[in-house]
Design an enzyme around this catalytic site. Structure first.
Site, PDB file in Angstrom:
ATOM      1  N   ASP A 128      -5.694  -6.950   4.590  1.00  0.00           N
ATOM      2  CA  ASP A 128      -6.770  -6.521   3.559  1.00  0.00           C
ATOM      3  C   ASP A 128      -7.711  -7.948   3.158  1.00  0.00           C
ATOM      4  O   ASP A 128      -8.743  -7.848   3.306  1.00  0.00           O
ATOM      5  CB  ASP A 128      -6.326  -5.698   2.419  1.00  0.00           C
ATOM      6  CG  ASP A 128      -7.558  -5.370   1.651  1.00  0.00           C
ATOM      7  OD1 ASP A 128      -8.515  -4.769   2.420  1.00  0.00           O
ATOM      8  OD2 ASP A 128      -7.622  -5.509   0.336  1.00  0.00           O
TER       9      ASP A 128
ATOM     10  N   TYR B 124       0.841  -1.328   0.023  1.00  0.00           N
ATOM     11  CA  TYR B 124       0.037  -0.132   0.027  1.00  0.00           C
ATOM     12  C   TYR B 124       0.915   1.511   0.025  1.00  0.00           C
ATOM     13  O   TYR B 124       0.396   2.428  -0.232  1.00  0.00           O
ATOM     14  CB  TYR B 124      -0.870   0.070   1.259  1.00  0.00           C
ATOM     15  CG  TYR B 124      -2.129  -0.996   1.092  1.00  0.00           C
ATOM     16  CD1 TYR B 124      -2.328  -2.177   0.899  1.00  0.00           C
ATOM     17  CD2 TYR B 124      -3.407  -0.199   0.825  1.00  0.00           C
ATOM     18  CE1 TYR B 124      -3.250  -2.979   0.738  1.00  0.00           C
ATOM     19  CE2 TYR B 124      -4.614  -1.015   0.797  1.00  0.00           C
ATOM     20  CZ  TYR B 124      -4.491  -2.341   0.771  1.00  0.00           C
ATOM     21  OH  TYR B 124      -5.467  -3.142   0.641  1.00  0.00           O
TER      22      TYR B 124
HETATM   23  C1  IPM Z   1     -10.435  -1.742   3.466  1.00  0.00           C
HETATM   24  C2  IPM Z   1     -10.611  -1.476   1.830  1.00  0.00           C
HETATM   25  C3  IPM Z   1      -9.498  -0.426   1.564  1.00  0.00           C
HETATM   26  C4  IPM Z   1      -8.132  -1.004   1.578  1.00  0.00           C
HETATM   27  C5  IPM Z   1      -9.758   0.203   0.199  1.00  0.00           C
HETATM   28  C6  IPM Z   1     -11.089   0.862  -0.006  1.00  0.00           C
HETATM   29  C7  IPM Z   1      -8.666   1.012  -0.213  1.00  0.00           C
HETATM   30  O1  IPM Z   1     -10.855  -2.510   1.402  1.00  0.00           O
HETATM   31  O2  IPM Z   1     -10.329  -0.817   4.266  1.00  0.00           O
HETATM   32  O3  IPM Z   1      -9.937  -2.952   3.652  1.00  0.00           O
HETATM   33  O4  IPM Z   1      -7.809  -1.713   0.633  1.00  0.00           O
HETATM   34  O5  IPM Z   1      -7.478  -0.974   2.596  1.00  0.00           O
HETATM   35 MN    MN Z   2     -10.599  -4.096   2.353  1.00  0.00          MN
END
Ligand code: IPM
Ligand code: MN
Length: 358
Positions: A252, A143
């Site tokens: 995630d 990320y």
């Molecule tokens: C989460 C969501 C987010 C992420 C997205 C919306 C960017 O899926 O909070 O898990 O990937 O972290």
């Molecule tokens: Mn997510």
């Protein structure tokens, strides 16, 4: 406990956001206000209209001035971000991820708890089997946005997306997870979820750091599972888990699986936590635009996010009272399903019931 303690006031930024976000946030606020009155807590709410509508009108996603105001609140309460007319990724990156990074919310905390009377897709598993928490690193890994293109748009194109893992980032996340396992006091077991057999740099560091940090938490048992095996065990033997700690991307993925085994997005809440700073709490289900304005969306996830917010603010009694009310409502059988439109109660009836049964 003692009613002598002086009244505390918390300044909370409210970001209702898009779609059904404002509806579920409304119910969350209703419950928070009610529990506040009972527990000698007061709130100063500051509303922000961030989200798809504002972006469409003004082109602004997260103005610097708003960000600077958010740095000064006690907590942030978020509904949902995501608009059907805005290209996917813009608001997620520009708002949600930006807030996580700017406010250094390095923990994503996701309880996976099956409440009574909630349908679980796993055969022969009940509330006593599904009760664990995922601690996801929230600011690094894939990320972090490191990487780039070479020869973009050609047949020789190269795309690189790098996972950034710092010792400091892993260590602070692991410490939080060990402390959380201690405090949670279930089995005092912490499972590192990684991929040490393939990701031999990133998870080598995570694993070494894990066992280094473990020395400071002798009462917490340590365990390790590869991420693919973690998915398998979450379905086959979820009762084995107490606290799972993992990196951003794996976290995630496994927390969506977690949401499903606890009954779905209608009940799944999460916290983006900076233990030394400003945290942000949200239902993780998204903005569900097609249900907007119908008073049929399930607000329980937002209400549970409110409970997590109270807990993180140090208001454990109030947090527990909200969770207890949710459990009582579910036990009563009044809620027929957690899905929008099938609840057997309206969105606002759920909030009203909870606010009057604290
Ligand atoms: C989460 C969501 C987010 C992420 C997205 C919306 C960017 O899926 O909070 O898990 O990937 O972290
Ligand atoms: Mn997510």
């Amino acid at each position: 406990m003692s009613s002598k303690k002086s009244k505390k006031t918390y300044k909370i930024a409210v970001l209702p956001g898009d779609g059904t976000g404002p509806e579920v946030v409304n119910e969350g606020l209703k419950v928070l206000k009610a529990v506040g009155e009972k527990n000698n807590i007061s709130f100063e709410w500051v509303n922000y209209d961030l989200g798809g509508e504002r972006y469409k009108k003004t082109g602004e996603i997260l103005p610097e001035s708003v960000l600077n105001e958010l740095r000064k609140v006690d907590s942030i309460y978020l509904g949902a971000i995501g608009h059907p007319d805005v290209k996917p990724g813009i608001l997620e990156k520009g708002l949600l991820l930006q807030l996580r990074f700017e406010l250094d919310q390095y923990i994503n905390l996701r309880p996976v708890k099956l409440y009574p009377n909630v349908d679980c897709p796993l055969k022969d598993k009940g509330p006593k089997d599904i009760d664990f928490t995922v601690v996801r690193e929230n600011t690094e890994g894939l990320y972090a946005g490191a990487g780039g293109f070479l020869k973009k748009g050609t047949l020789d194109e190269v795309a690189v997306q790098e996972s950034i893992n710092t010792r400091k980032g892993a260590e602070r996340c692991l410490r939080y997870a060990f402390e959380y396992a201690q405090k949670r006091n279930k089995n005092k077991k912490l499972t590192l979820c990684g991929k040490t057999n393939v990701l031999t740099y990133a998870f080598d560091m995570w694993e070494r750091t894990f066992y280094d940090v473990a020395k400071d938490y002798a009462d917490v048992k340590t365990d390790y599972a590869h991420v693919d095996a973690t998915c398998m065990w979450m379905v086959k033997n979820p009762e084995w888990f107490d606290v799972i700690v993992t990196d951003n991307m794996f976290g995630d993925i496994i927390t969506d699986l977690g949401a499903m085994i606890q009954g779905g997005m209608g009940i799944a809440a999460g916290g983006n936590i900076n233990p030394e700073g400003v945290s942000m709490f949200e239902p993780i289900g998204g903005s569900a635009p097609k249900y907007t304005g119908q008073n049929i969306i399930n607000p329980l996830a937002a209400i549970c996010a409110g409970s997590m917010m109270l807990d993180t603010l140090g208001e454990k009694d109030a947090a527990d009272a909200v969770e207890k009310a949710v459990v009582t409502l579910l036990e009563s059988g009044k809620i027929k399903s957690l899905s929008a439109g099938k609840m057997g109660m309206t969105t606002s009836e759920v909030g009203d019931w909870l606010a009057s049964h604290l």
